[in-house]
Design a protein around this motif. Sequence first.
Motif, PDB file in Angstrom:
ATOM      1  N   VAL A   1      12.404 -16.754 -58.481  1.00 16.15           N
ATOM      2  CA  VAL A   1      13.303 -17.806 -57.979  1.00 16.15           C
ATOM      3  C   VAL A   1      14.727 -17.254 -57.849  1.00 16.15           C
ATOM      4  O   VAL A   1      15.396 -17.464 -56.828  1.00 16.15           O
ATOM      5  N   ILE A   2      15.173 -16.503 -58.863  1.00 17.14           N
ATOM      6  CA  ILE A   2      16.518 -15.921 -58.829  1.00 17.14           C
ATOM      7  C   ILE A   2      16.641 -14.905 -57.681  1.00 17.14           C
ATOM      8  O   ILE A   2      17.581 -14.965 -56.883  1.00 17.14           O
ATOM      9  N   ALA A   3      15.664 -13.998 -57.586  1.00 15.93           N
ATOM     10  CA  ALA A   3      15.723 -12.933 -56.574  1.00 15.93           C
ATOM     11  C   ALA A   3      15.671 -13.486 -55.153  1.00 15.93           C
ATOM     12  O   ALA A   3      16.498 -13.118 -54.304  1.00 15.93           O
ATOM     13  N   ALA A   4      14.710 -14.390 -54.890  1.00 15.59           N
ATOM     14  CA  ALA A   4      14.550 -14.938 -53.537  1.00 15.59           C
ATOM     15  C   ALA A   4      15.808 -15.671 -53.102  1.00 15.59           C
ATOM     16  O   ALA A   4      16.271 -15.516 -51.967  1.00 15.59           O
ATOM     17  N   ASN A   5      16.390 -16.440 -54.021  1.00 14.30           N
ATOM     18  CA  ASN A   5      17.560 -17.227 -53.639  1.00 14.30           C
ATOM     19  C   ASN A   5      18.842 -16.401 -53.603  1.00 14.30           C
ATOM     20  O   ASN A   5      19.776 -16.743 -52.875  1.00 14.30           O
ATOM     21  N   SER A   6      18.872 -15.296 -54.355  1.00 16.15           N
ATOM     22  CA  SER A   6      20.017 -14.393 -54.255  1.00 16.15           C
ATOM     23  C   SER A   6      20.013 -13.710 -52.891  1.00 16.15           C
ATOM     24  O   SER A   6      21.062 -13.555 -52.254  1.00 16.15           O
ATOM     25  N   ALA A   7      18.823 -13.328 -52.432  1.00 20.46           N
ATOM     26  CA  ALA A   7      18.707 -12.741 -51.090  1.00 20.46           C
ATOM     27  C   ALA A   7      19.058 -13.797 -50.044  1.00 20.46           C
ATOM     28  O   ALA A   7      19.764 -13.509 -49.075  1.00 20.46           O
ATOM     29  N   SER A   8      18.592 -15.033 -50.272  1.00 21.95           N
ATOM     30  CA  SER A   8      18.859 -16.114 -49.323  1.00 21.95           C
ATOM     31  C   SER A   8      20.349 -16.400 -49.201  1.00 21.95           C
ATOM     32  O   SER A   8      20.851 -16.648 -48.106  1.00 21.95           O
ATOM     33  N   ILE A   9      21.066 -16.370 -50.328  1.00 21.69           N
ATOM     34  CA  ILE A   9      22.500 -16.700 -50.266  1.00 21.69           C
ATOM     35  C   ILE A   9      23.266 -15.659 -49.446  1.00 21.69           C
ATOM     36  O   ILE A   9      24.198 -15.998 -48.712  1.00 21.69           O
ATOM     37  N   ILE A  10      22.805 -14.408 -49.500  1.00 26.32           N
ATOM     38  CA  ILE A  10      23.422 -13.363 -48.668  1.00 26.32           C
ATOM     39  C   ILE A  10      23.187 -13.676 -47.183  1.00 26.32           C
ATOM     40  O   ILE A  10      24.101 -13.596 -46.364  1.00 26.32           O
ATOM     41  N   LEU A  11      21.951 -14.079 -46.857  1.00 23.64           N
ATOM     42  CA  LEU A  11      21.633 -14.417 -45.466  1.00 23.64           C
ATOM     43  C   LEU A  11      22.396 -15.662 -45.005  1.00 23.64           C
ATOM     44  O   LEU A  11      22.867 -15.726 -43.869  1.00 23.64           O
ATOM     45  N   VAL A  12      22.532 -16.651 -45.911  1.00 24.66           N
ATOM     46  CA  VAL A  12      23.272 -17.876 -45.567  1.00 24.66           C
ATOM     47  C   VAL A  12      24.741 -17.535 -45.305  1.00 24.66           C
ATOM     48  O   VAL A  12      25.349 -18.038 -44.354  1.00 24.66           O
ATOM     49  N   MET A  13      25.307 -16.623 -46.115  1.00 21.75           N
ATOM     50  CA  MET A  13      26.705 -16.225 -45.914  1.00 21.75           C
ATOM     51  C   MET A  13      26.868 -15.464 -44.595  1.00 21.75           C
ATOM     52  O   MET A  13      27.856 -15.639 -43.890  1.00 21.75           O
ATOM     53  N   LEU A  14      25.889 -14.637 -44.273  1.00 23.39           N
ATOM     54  CA  LEU A  14      25.899 -13.908 -42.999  1.00 23.39           C
ATOM     55  C   LEU A  14      25.866 -14.892 -41.832  1.00 23.39           C
ATOM     56  O   LEU A  14      26.632 -14.773 -40.872  1.00 23.39           O
ATOM     57  N   GLN A  15      24.987 -15.893 -41.955  1.00 24.37           N
ATOM     58  CA  GLN A  15      24.896 -16.939 -40.921  1.00 24.37           C
ATOM     59  C   GLN A  15      26.233 -17.688 -40.805  1.00 24.37           C
ATOM     60  O   GLN A  15      26.699 -17.978 -39.698  1.00 24.37           O
ATOM     61  N   ALA A  16      26.852 -17.975 -41.956  1.00 21.05           N
ATOM     62  CA  ALA A  16      28.135 -18.689 -41.975  1.00 21.05           C
ATOM     63  C   ALA A  16      29.212 -17.871 -41.260  1.00 21.05           C
ATOM     64  O   ALA A  16      29.972 -18.398 -40.445  1.00 21.05           O
ATOM     65  N   LEU A  17      29.253 -16.573 -41.553  1.00 23.28           N
ATOM     66  CA  LEU A  17      30.221 -15.679 -40.905  1.00 23.28           C
ATOM     67  C   LEU A  17      30.051 -15.684 -39.390  1.00 23.28           C
ATOM     68  O   LEU A  17      31.019 -15.797 -38.640  1.00 23.28           O
ATOM     69  N   LEU A  18      28.794 -15.554 -38.938  1.00 23.99           N
ATOM     70  CA  LEU A  18      28.509 -15.541 -37.497  1.00 23.99           C
ATOM     71  C   LEU A  18      28.871 -16.879 -36.860  1.00 23.99           C
ATOM     72  O   LEU A  18      29.425 -16.924 -35.760  1.00 23.99           O
TER      73      LEU A  18
END
Lengths: 90, 90
Positions: free
Chosen positions: A62-79
């Motif tokens: 749960v920690i690993a999957a969501n840590s990876a997800s938060i990076i992707l969400v931040m990338l999406q936010a930046l774009l």
Amino acid sequence: MLTIVLIGYVAGLLTTFSLVPEIYRTWRIKEARDLSYYWLASLGVGVVLWIAYGIFISSMPVIAANSASIILVMLQALLTVRYNKRKLKR
Amino acid sequence: MLTIVLIGYVAGLLTTFSLVPEIYRTWRIKEARDLSYYWLASLGVGVVLWIAYGIFISSMPVIAANSASIILVMLQALLTVRYNKRKLKR
């Protein structure tokens, strides 16, 4: 127990991966969709809460999957911010 | 412990909710995007594995969030098949 944890990691890999097409699409067409801010906020807060929950119950998948997800969400936010700004400049 | 479980449920509510805009979009414009099948397959298998993992670790928030997600994924799949068929008929 190892199999269970492995199932969790594969689950996390697959659901986290499901964020990639939206990021790729935003990057490719250089435009973010109207719904993106609400979507990002909801998803971002949700993912952070999952990380907190994962820490509390000591679940590494749960920690690993969501840590990876938060990076992707931040990338999406930046774009999203970048291409919405560009749109406003026109 | 109650607070932890509550955090899990709120997390689940928010991340599950993030699936809604895509479904709404498909329904509104009556067209499914090219990436949808890979996306659905990856997400569908991932969500089912999360349910299995949730059962193994006895985490109700993980089970509940992903059970709601699988319903949304199936709804998206139905819309995708429906509108892709319509597209082929043209």
